[in-house]
Design an enzyme around this catalytic site. Structure first.
Site, mmCIF file in Angstrom:
data_model
loop_
_atom_site.group_PDB
_atom_site.id
_atom_site.type_symbol
_atom_site.label_atom_id
_atom_site.label_comp_id
_atom_site.label_asym_id
_atom_site.label_seq_id
_atom_site.Cartn_x
_atom_site.Cartn_y
_atom_site.Cartn_z
ATOM 1 N N TYR A 118 -34.108 56.558 28.327
ATOM 2 C CA TYR A 118 -33.461 55.836 28.085
ATOM 3 C C TYR A 118 -33.789 54.603 27.761
ATOM 4 O O TYR A 118 -32.631 53.137 27.558
ATOM 5 C CB TYR A 118 -33.073 55.932 29.007
ATOM 6 C CG TYR A 118 -32.121 57.241 29.084
ATOM 7 C CD1 TYR A 118 -32.704 58.275 29.133
ATOM 8 C CD2 TYR A 118 -30.479 57.013 29.234
ATOM 9 C CE1 TYR A 118 -31.338 59.401 29.396
ATOM 10 C CE2 TYR A 118 -29.508 57.544 29.656
ATOM 11 C CZ TYR A 118 -30.179 59.213 29.356
ATOM 12 O OH TYR A 118 -29.183 60.761 29.437
ATOM 13 N N LYS A 164 -43.047 67.667 32.780
ATOM 14 C CA LYS A 164 -42.954 69.235 31.106
ATOM 15 C C LYS A 164 -44.265 68.662 30.754
ATOM 16 O O LYS A 164 -45.160 67.558 29.777
ATOM 17 C CB LYS A 164 -42.412 68.286 30.308
ATOM 18 C CG LYS A 164 -42.537 69.027 28.746
ATOM 19 C CD LYS A 164 -42.466 70.626 28.619
ATOM 20 C CE LYS A 164 -42.354 71.494 27.707
ATOM 21 N NZ LYS A 164 -42.122 72.853 27.661
ATOM 22 N N ASP A 196 -38.678 73.443 31.062
ATOM 23 C CA ASP A 196 -38.305 74.769 30.283
ATOM 24 C C ASP A 196 -37.566 75.689 31.340
ATOM 25 O O ASP A 196 -36.638 76.320 31.542
ATOM 26 C CB ASP A 196 -38.122 75.345 29.118
ATOM 27 C CG ASP A 196 -39.938 74.825 29.356
ATOM 28 O OD1 ASP A 196 -40.444 74.894 30.611
ATOM 29 O OD2 ASP A 196 -40.994 75.617 28.171
ATOM 30 N N ASP A 220 -30.667 64.209 33.590
ATOM 31 C CA ASP A 220 -29.565 64.141 33.030
ATOM 32 C C ASP A 220 -28.834 65.076 32.522
ATOM 33 O O ASP A 220 -27.926 66.059 33.342
ATOM 34 C CB ASP A 220 -29.184 63.463 31.546
ATOM 35 C CG ASP A 220 -28.228 63.137 30.628
ATOM 36 O OD1 ASP A 220 -26.964 63.006 31.981
ATOM 37 O OD2 ASP A 220 -28.266 63.161 29.678
ATOM 38 N N ASP A 224 -25.962 67.791 34.713
ATOM 39 C CA ASP A 224 -24.972 69.260 34.360
ATOM 40 C C ASP A 224 -24.859 70.572 34.373
ATOM 41 O O ASP A 224 -24.283 71.000 34.725
ATOM 42 C CB ASP A 224 -24.967 68.541 32.648
ATOM 43 C CG ASP A 224 -23.900 68.057 32.074
ATOM 44 O OD1 ASP A 224 -24.041 66.500 32.565
ATOM 45 O OD2 ASP A 224 -22.543 67.240 31.071
HETATM 46 C C1 IPM Z 1 -24.450 60.694 32.389
HETATM 47 C C2 IPM Z 1 -24.374 59.986 31.056
HETATM 48 C C3 IPM Z 1 -24.855 58.919 31.284
HETATM 49 C C4 IPM Z 1 -26.020 59.291 30.834
HETATM 50 C C5 IPM Z 1 -24.792 58.369 29.200
HETATM 51 C C6 IPM Z 1 -23.183 57.816 29.152
HETATM 52 C C7 IPM Z 1 -25.139 57.258 29.404
HETATM 53 O O1 IPM Z 1 -24.382 60.897 30.343
HETATM 54 O O2 IPM Z 1 -24.415 59.404 33.395
HETATM 55 O O3 IPM Z 1 -24.887 61.399 33.389
HETATM 56 O O4 IPM Z 1 -27.217 59.894 30.201
HETATM 57 O O5 IPM Z 1 -27.164 59.105 32.102
HETATM 58 MN MN MN Z 2 -24.974 63.505 31.347
#
Ligand code: IPM
Ligand code: MN
Ligand code: NAD
Length: 329
Positions: A118, A164, A196, A220, A224
């Protein structure tokens, strides 16, 4: 105490309204100050993070942030997400705590938030090649893995470090530093896991994890996934912390443009984010626990559409306030 509120884009304003109802009910003495951020700020000022907003965040005790982002800016030169990355860097919030809980699952992802892909060098070469680079200093790895050990020590005593290392130089640094830091935490058991495999195990046996510490991009994606196996993005809060300054408290999910403005988004992730703010940002553990319990109760009684129920955003907010009135603090 002062909390700066950044409502964000898409479903951000709707779910923030519900989080603020709970926050002001539990902490009526806290001053709330709203500022422009994200796509709304770009439209009004042509920049996602106006100077005023940044100064207010730096001077606050904590920042409550709704999701930002809008389809019209997804590939634009000036994007809401640039403001978010800058805000995280300016506040130095390197430790992003992303808890995920459900029956038989209680895990915490500790995501490094201000380094890696990032923030590395990026650009376009004369031959048209486009590049992003992943960089970590040993000090950056040390402070986040130390945070992982500290959090594991205070919970189940098990830390999984995800990398990794079979491919990436930065991951081999990560492993080396993690092993050095481990010497200070003989009471915490450490396992290394390739990313992975970690994704596979999160999908199939999430109950095996306690604390996971990992770099920015892996964290990140895995967070999710952890949300998906514990009820979905509508339930996933997060806290982004530095060592001393104000933290940023934001849900894991995005601005959900597909359901924005309909009053049907699940505000639970945002309300649970306010609970993390009460705990880590304002040091009010009892209020945080009460809010957490009220949200769990409200979700059982009044589930929103993403959970198979029918409650609107506001109805879940109502149910949380009703439950709060009954929970002793
Ligand atoms: C998160 C989001 C952010 C990230 C984006 C919007 C920059 O996906 O907070 O998980 O990747 O950190
Ligand atoms: Mn995210
Ligand atoms: P998203 O998380 O916004 O949505 C993914 C799916 O989950 C959608 O179907 C959405 O409707 C659903 N969803 C998300 N939150 C929900 C909630 N509270 N209740 C019910 N359903 C919910 O991901 P995306 O669509 O990939 O991204 C949309 C925008 O959000 C992009 O601009 C992205 O950059 C941004 N984003 C911002 C943040 C942040 O501010 N921290 C985080 C992730 C994505």
């Amino acid at each position: 105490m002062k909390v700066v509120v950044l409502r964000g884009d898409g479903i951000g304003p709707e779910i923030t309204t519900q989080a603020l109802r709970a926050l002001t009910a539990l902490a009526p003495d806290v001053e709330i100050e709203e500022h422009l951020f994200g796509a709304r700020a770009i439209r009004a000022t042509r920049t996602p993070l106006p100077d005023e907003t940044l100064a207010a965040c730096l001077a606050a005790d904590a920042v409550l942030k709704g999701p930002i982002g809008a389809p019209e800016y997804d590939a634009a030169d000036v994007r809401p997400e640039q403001g978010l990355l800058r805000l995280r860097a300016e506040l130095g919030v390197y430790a992003n705590l992303r808890p995920a809980r459900a029956d038989g699952i209680d895990l915490l992802i500790v995501r490094e938030l201000v380094g890696g892909l990032y923030y590395g060098a990026r650009g376009v070469r004369d031959d048209g090649t486009v590049f992003d680079t992943c960089e970590y200093t040993p000090a950056q790895v040390e402070r986040i893995t130390r945070r992982g050990f500290e959090l594991a020590r205070a919970r189940g005593g098990r830390l999984t470090s995800v990398d990794k290392a079979n491919v990436l130089e930065t991951s081999r640094l990560w492993r080396r530093v993690t092993r050095e830091v481990a010497a200070d935490y003989p009471d915490v058991s450490l396992e290394d896991m390739l990313v992975d495999n970690a994704a596979m195990q999160l999908a199939t046996t999430p109950g095996r994890f306690d604390v996971i510490v990992t770099e920015n991009m892996f964290g990140d994606i895995l967070s999710d996934l952890a949300a998906a196996v514990t009820g979905g993005l509508g339930l996933a809060p997060s806290a982004s912390l530095s060592d001393d300054g104000p933290g940023i408290f934001e849900p894991v999910h995005g601005s959900a443009p597909d359901i924005a403005g309909q009053g049907i988004a699940n505000p639970a992730a945002m309300i649970l984010t306010a609970a993390l703010l009460l705990e880590h940002g304002l040091g009010r553990r009892l209020e945080a626990a009460a809010l957490d319990a009220a949200v769990q109760h409200a979700l059982e009684q009044t589930p929103t559409r993403d959970l198979g129920g029918e409650a609107s955003t506001e109805e879940l907010g109502d149910a949380v306030l009703e439950a709060l009135a009954e929970v002793p603090i």
